[in-house]
Design a protein around this motif. Structure first.
Motif, short mmCIF file in Angstrom:
data_model
loop_
_atom_site.label_atom_id
_atom_site.label_comp_id
_atom_site.label_asym_id
_atom_site.label_seq_id
_atom_site.Cartn_x
_atom_site.Cartn_y
_atom_site.Cartn_z
N ARG A 229 2.43 -4.71 2.96
CA ARG A 229 3.36 -3.71 3.48
C ARG A 229 2.80 -2.32 3.23
O ARG A 229 2.23 -2.04 2.16
N VAL A 230 2.97 -1.43 4.20
CA VAL A 230 2.49 -0.05 4.08
C VAL A 230 3.69 0.88 3.93
O VAL A 230 4.62 0.85 4.75
N ILE A 231 3.67 1.69 2.88
CA ILE A 231 4.77 2.58 2.54
C ILE A 231 4.26 4.02 2.52
O ILE A 231 3.23 4.31 1.90
N VAL B 64 -6.66 7.71 3.56
CA VAL B 64 -6.16 6.63 4.43
C VAL B 64 -7.25 5.93 5.23
O VAL B 64 -6.98 4.90 5.87
N GLU B 65 -8.47 6.43 5.21
CA GLU B 65 -9.49 5.92 6.15
C GLU B 65 -9.82 4.44 5.96
O GLU B 65 -10.23 3.77 6.91
N ILE C 263 3.80 13.10 -0.84
CA ILE C 263 4.73 12.50 -1.79
C ILE C 263 3.96 11.98 -3.00
O ILE C 263 2.76 11.72 -2.94
N ALA C 264 4.68 11.85 -4.11
CA ALA C 264 4.16 11.22 -5.32
C ALA C 264 5.06 10.02 -5.64
O ALA C 264 6.20 9.93 -5.17
N PHE C 265 4.53 9.10 -6.45
CA PHE C 265 5.27 7.90 -6.82
C PHE C 265 5.35 7.82 -8.34
O PHE C 265 4.32 7.74 -9.02
N HIS C 266 6.58 7.81 -8.88
CA HIS C 266 6.79 7.79 -10.32
C HIS C 266 7.36 6.43 -10.73
O HIS C 266 8.37 5.98 -10.18
N VAL D 196 0.87 -1.18 0.00
CA VAL D 196 0.00 0.00 0.00
C VAL D 196 0.90 1.23 0.00
O VAL D 196 1.77 1.37 0.88
N LEU D 197 0.72 2.10 -0.97
CA LEU D 197 1.49 3.33 -1.09
C LEU D 197 0.59 4.49 -0.68
O LEU D 197 -0.45 4.71 -1.30
N ILE D 198 1.00 5.22 0.35
CA ILE D 198 0.20 6.33 0.85
C ILE D 198 0.86 7.64 0.43
O ILE D 198 2.05 7.86 0.67
#
Length: 255
Positions: free
Chosen positions: A75-77, A62-63, A119-122, A52-54
């Protein structure tokens, strides 16, 4: 092989995303507005959640995490800078850190402004960036915690990605964003055409995201502070780009 990315409408106007690596079977979830639609999508596709990417701490992102993890442990990231107010993290990340979905490697981009720890994820191999409430389709997130210069700089980082990159943002705000964009960039023919496309897309019940970054660069006023036509319309021909951005964001807040 590129990630298979599924857009999942949640709540009234949120989006979550499932990114599946068919080579390894790994599946990552980006943000967790609510559990039900996400668990349904995992079941329908037969995918096993691995990560899980937050993107940021706001409740509408996130709820649903506790309920998702109770059915699909993963896994939580999330951002190290926001670990104190995020759900418990297995991996805390910062600017430039690697994030793996199966065989594909992504990178973390810190994009403060909407929140200070956003944050962003590329994922360059798949040509995808998950931006949540930083860069949005025809808009950007309201600057709640950071500063206008911070948000302007964050959007500059995202604007520098390859133009073919697909932008996966966090909300279905595009029609409202288009109405505002036309108020500050009224003579942009590409924006006028895109506004009509958005109306048709929404009338058909389809999401308006993701969208190619190239299209945002042509039509999103928050990425166009340097544009002479927008500057002239605002009467800010001699202002800095950051000042023009701040004026545009302020007008959107009041729109």
């Amino acid at each position: 092989m590129s990630l298979q990315i599924l857009t999942i409408p949640c709540r009234t106007d949120n989006y979550a995303y499932l990114a599946h690596d068919p080579e390894t079977g790994a599946t990552a979830l980006v943000d967790v507005p609510e559990a039900g639609p996400i668990l349904d999508a995992l079941s329908q596709h037969g995918w096993r959640l691995s990560d899980v990417l937050i993107t940021h701490h706001h409740g509408d992102h996130v709820e649903g995490l506790k309920d998702v993890l109770s059915h699909a442990p993963a896994r939580v990231i999330g951002a190290a800078a926001d670990a104190h107010r995020l759900p418990p993290l297995d991996i805390a990340v910062s600017e430039g850190d690697a994030v793996h979905i199966g065989s594909e490697t992504g990178r973390v981009i810190e994009v403060p402004g909407h929140t200070v720890g956003h944050i962003a994820f590329h994922f360059p191999e798949s040509g995808a960036v998950f931006t949540a409430d930083s860069l949005m389709a025809l808009g950007c997130g309201r600057v709640f915690e950071g500063t206008m210069p911070q948000m302007h700089a964050s959007l500059g980082k995202l604007a520098a990605l390859p133009p073919a990159t697909l932008v996966y943002s966090g909300h279905e705000y595009t029609a409202a964003n288009a109405a505002f964009a036309r108020s500050v960039d009224p003579d942009n023919p590409r924006l006028a055409a895109r506004t009509e496309e958005i109306a048709r897309t929404r009338a058909a019940g389809r999401p308006t995201v993701p969208v190619p970054l190239a299209e945002e660069l042509e039509t999103n006023p928050f990425l166009r502070a340097q544009d002479p036509a927008i500057r002239a319309h605002l009467g800010l021909e001699s202002a800095t780009d950051a000042e023009v951005f701040a004026e545009i964001r302020g007008r959107k807040d009041r729109f």
